[in-house]
Scaffold this active site. Structure first.
Site, PDB file in Angstrom:
ATOM      1  N   LYS A   1     -11.842  -3.803  -6.183  1.00 20.34           N
ATOM      2  CA  LYS A   1     -12.087  -5.232  -5.926  1.00 20.34           C
ATOM      3  C   LYS A   1     -13.273  -5.728  -6.756  1.00 20.34           C
ATOM      4  CE  LYS A   1     -10.122  -4.863  -1.304  1.00 20.34           C
ATOM      5  NZ  LYS A   1     -10.375  -4.388   0.059  1.00 20.34           N
TER       6      LYS A   1
ATOM      7  N   ILE B   1     -10.770 -14.184   2.336  1.00 18.91           N
ATOM      8  CA  ILE B   1     -11.867 -14.958   1.704  1.00 18.91           C
ATOM      9  C   ILE B   1     -11.417 -15.472   0.330  1.00 18.91           C
ATOM     10  CG2 ILE B   1     -14.250 -14.888   0.865  1.00 18.91           C
ATOM     11  CD1 ILE B   1     -14.789 -12.588   2.817  1.00 18.91           C
TER      12      ILE B   1
ATOM     13  N   GLU C   1      -5.302 -13.468  -5.300  1.00 18.88           N
ATOM     14  CA  GLU C   1      -6.361 -13.783  -4.333  1.00 18.88           C
ATOM     15  C   GLU C   1      -6.404 -12.744  -3.206  1.00 18.88           C
ATOM     16  OE1 GLU C   1      -8.596 -16.857  -4.467  1.00 18.88           O
ATOM     17  OE2 GLU C   1      -9.479 -15.168  -3.419  1.00 18.88           O
TER      18      GLU C   1
ATOM     19  N   VAL D   1       1.186  -6.311   5.354  1.00 15.94           N
ATOM     20  CA  VAL D   1       0.971  -7.623   4.717  1.00 15.94           C
ATOM     21  C   VAL D   1       2.302  -8.341   4.483  1.00 15.94           C
ATOM     22  CG1 VAL D   1      -0.077  -8.825   2.747  1.00 15.94           C
ATOM     23  CG2 VAL D   1      -1.130  -6.752   3.636  1.00 15.94           C
TER      24      VAL D   1
ATOM     25  N   GLY E   1      -5.748  -6.750   7.229  1.00 16.15           N
ATOM     26  CA  GLY E   1      -4.828  -7.148   8.304  1.00 16.15           C
ATOM     27  C   GLY E   1      -3.728  -8.050   7.758  1.00 16.15           C
TER      28      GLY E   1
ATOM     29  N   GLU F   1      -5.757   1.880   3.809  1.00 21.14           N
ATOM     30  CA  GLU F   1      -4.721   2.135   2.803  1.00 21.14           C
ATOM     31  C   GLU F   1      -3.850   3.303   3.275  1.00 21.14           C
ATOM     32  OE1 GLU F   1      -4.580   0.211  -0.213  1.00 21.14           O
ATOM     33  OE2 GLU F   1      -5.904  -0.877   1.116  1.00 21.14           O
TER      34      GLU F   1
ATOM     35  N   LYS G   1      11.298   0.726   0.163  1.00 20.77           N
ATOM     36  CA  LYS G   1      11.578   2.097  -0.269  1.00 20.77           C
ATOM     37  C   LYS G   1      12.316   2.873   0.821  1.00 20.77           C
ATOM     38  CE  LYS G   1       7.982   4.720  -0.742  1.00 20.77           C
ATOM     39  NZ  LYS G   1       6.666   5.191  -1.104  1.00 20.77           N
TER      40      LYS G   1
ATOM     41  N   LYS H   1      -4.917  -4.271  -5.486  1.00 23.17           N
ATOM     42  CA  LYS H   1      -6.197  -4.237  -6.212  1.00 23.17           C
ATOM     43  C   LYS H   1      -6.287  -3.086  -7.201  1.00 23.17           C
ATOM     44  CE  LYS H   1      -6.235  -2.858  -1.901  1.00 23.17           C
ATOM     45  NZ  LYS H   1      -6.274  -3.210  -0.520  1.00 23.17           N
TER      46      LYS H   1
ATOM     47  N   ASP I   1     -11.362   1.619  -3.041  1.00 18.73           N
ATOM     48  CA  ASP I   1     -10.820   0.274  -2.808  1.00 18.73           C
ATOM     49  C   ASP I   1     -11.851  -0.833  -3.113  1.00 18.73           C
ATOM     50  OD1 ASP I   1      -8.692  -1.498  -1.164  1.00 18.73           O
ATOM     51  OD2 ASP I   1     -10.686  -1.893  -0.383  1.00 18.73           O
TER      52      ASP I   1
END
Ligand code: HSE
Length: 435
Positions: free
Chosen positions: A200, A131, A124, A15, A312, A185, A42, A100, A196
């Site tokens: 959320k 979305i 977001e 990301v 993604g 993840e 890291k 999250k 996960d």
């Protein structure tokens, strides 16, 4: 007034790189400028795609840099992320995060810090990738009564389910692909065991209903015990409703749900993450691969479906970009629903009191008797060689989640979920869910 953003970025994985790329290209297209001052990572050994002068290995080089007014946190370690975000907010920097787990575990405290420090925490990108659901629930659905918020919140699990069902891949090959594509993840158990999407779900519960839910209290069962035979079973399963209508050809999807249930005055919310048999009439039926979907059901707008890529670098990066852009105007989530909850006679609270039609597939060696010794069912609907379809309370599933995991039982909702209490079911304004 528009503010110039000086960004300190934490993390340069899928990301982080996606965001960097977006910022480079977007500047040309829209004139939007945000300057990445430093990036904290890291791993000193990893080869990076951009100039080494950007990087630091010391978080304080960013957190104590007064030029930096915006922190973008995109690391996978939730505990470390919490310390970074907390310190940043307390020292007057606004924060955008995609973490999250960190949000689900610490949101109540972080909201308080945001309030005291007058800073802003936006996330977001932490729910359903591209979305725009967090801001939609916070702002657009500020006052309308929401019956339910549900859907596919994990791209990796959905990718695996699609690849097994549509391309006959094995579970392990599909999971490996989800990892290679950067959807999963760092620890993919978080995806396939449903952690996960549960995180959320918790952060969407805060924005949809103003409540802070502990993820450990949510009924969570993932797809990690799934076999191809479960997908085939769902495909051939014939469900008959009360009016003798028959439905078949179901797909298995990992569905996260927050739904009002029971008597409206009680303000009870049912929360769970469970594999679910999805009929072709449901908008989730055609949501494939890493796509996510959120179904919102509200009193006046009725049903709405939001579909988009849930994982993604670029899709998630686009949500980060939108938050960064909002910070140019010091946008904040205001948690008005949380405030309203405090003044209501009866505020929203979670429940697991619901009766569901559930498919349980077990190893033949487990035998149905052992299952029945451990788990109580309200009714057995169908009994097969290595599966049963039963009516069971969701509290009972929650209490037995260790037994289910230890014995590798695959569990999926195969029919209706409704209020457990028959009396309240018969009253008006009762919601129930059917997939
Ligand atoms: N691992 C997550 C998923 C990434 O597969 O949905 C996006 O949150």
């Amino acid at each position: 007034m528009k503010k110039t953003l000086k960004i300190g970025l934490f993390g340069f994985g899928c990301v982080g790189e996606g965001l960097y790329d977006i910022l480079q290209n977007n500047t040309e297209n829209t004139g939007f400028e945000a300057d990445i001052v430093k990036i904290c990572v890291k791993n000193k050994e990893k080869k990076r795609s951009i100039d080494s002068s950007y990087f630091t290995y010391d978080k304080n080089e960013i957190l104590e840099n007064e030029e930096i007014n915006t922190i973008v946190e995109l690391i996978s370690d939730a505990e470390e992320a919490y310390h970074i975000v907390k310190k940043a907010l307390q020292s007057g920097k606004n924060v955008v995060t995609a973490n999250k787990k960190m949000i689900a575990l610490h949101l109540e405290e972080l909201v308080q810090i945001q309030k005291e420090a007058g800073t802003s925490l936006l996330y977001e990108a932490a729910a359903c990738g591209s979305i725009p659901i967090v801001r939609t629930l916070a702002e657009y659905y500020d006052n309308e009564l929401l019956y339910s918020v549900s859907g596919i919140f994990n791209g990796s699990s959905n990718y695996i389910l699609s690849k097994i069902a549509n391309e006959n891949l094995t579970y392990d090959v599909a999971l490996k692909q989800a990892q290679d594509l950067g959807f999963a993840e760092a620890d993919p158990t978080l995806d396939v065991a449903g952690f996960d999407p549960t995180y959320k779900l918790c952060l969407l519960a805060a924005q949809a209903y103003g409540i802070f839910v502990n993820p450990d209290e949510v009924l969570r069962i993932g797809i990690n015990n799934l076999k191809k035979e479960d997908i085939d079973f769902a495909k051939n399963y014939i469900r008959q409703d009360n009016k003798s209508q028959k439905t078949t050809n179901f797909k298995v999807k990992l569905v996260a749900t927050i739904s009002r249930i029971g008597n409206v005055e009680e303000n009870k919310l049912l929360l769970y993450v469970l594999p679910t048999f999805i009929s072709h009439e449901n908008p989730l039926y055609n949501v494939e691969n890493e796509n996510n979907a959120v179904l919102v059901e509200a009193a006046f707008s009725d049903k709405q479906t939001f579909i988009g890529k849930g994982a993604g670098g670029h899709p998630t990066g686009s949500a980060v970009l939108s938050d960064i852009s909002a910070l140019r105007y010091d946008y904040q989530y205001e948690y008005r629903k949380t405030e309203r909850n405090k003044t209501k006679k009866s505020s929203f609270s979670p429940t697991r009191k619901a009766l569901a039609e559930v498919y349980l597939r077990f190893d033949e060696s487990l035998m149905e008797n052992k299952l029945r010794e451990n788990i109580s069912f309200e009714e057995i609907i169908i009994r097969g060689k290595n599966y049963i379809i039963v009516k069971i309370s969701l509290s009972e599933l929650f209490e037995n989640r260790d037994f289910i995991e230890e014995n590798k039982i695959f569990v999926a909702i195969s029919g209706e979920v409704k209020a457990f209490n028959k009396e309240s079911q018969e009253k008006e304004n009762v919601t129930s869910t059917i997939y």
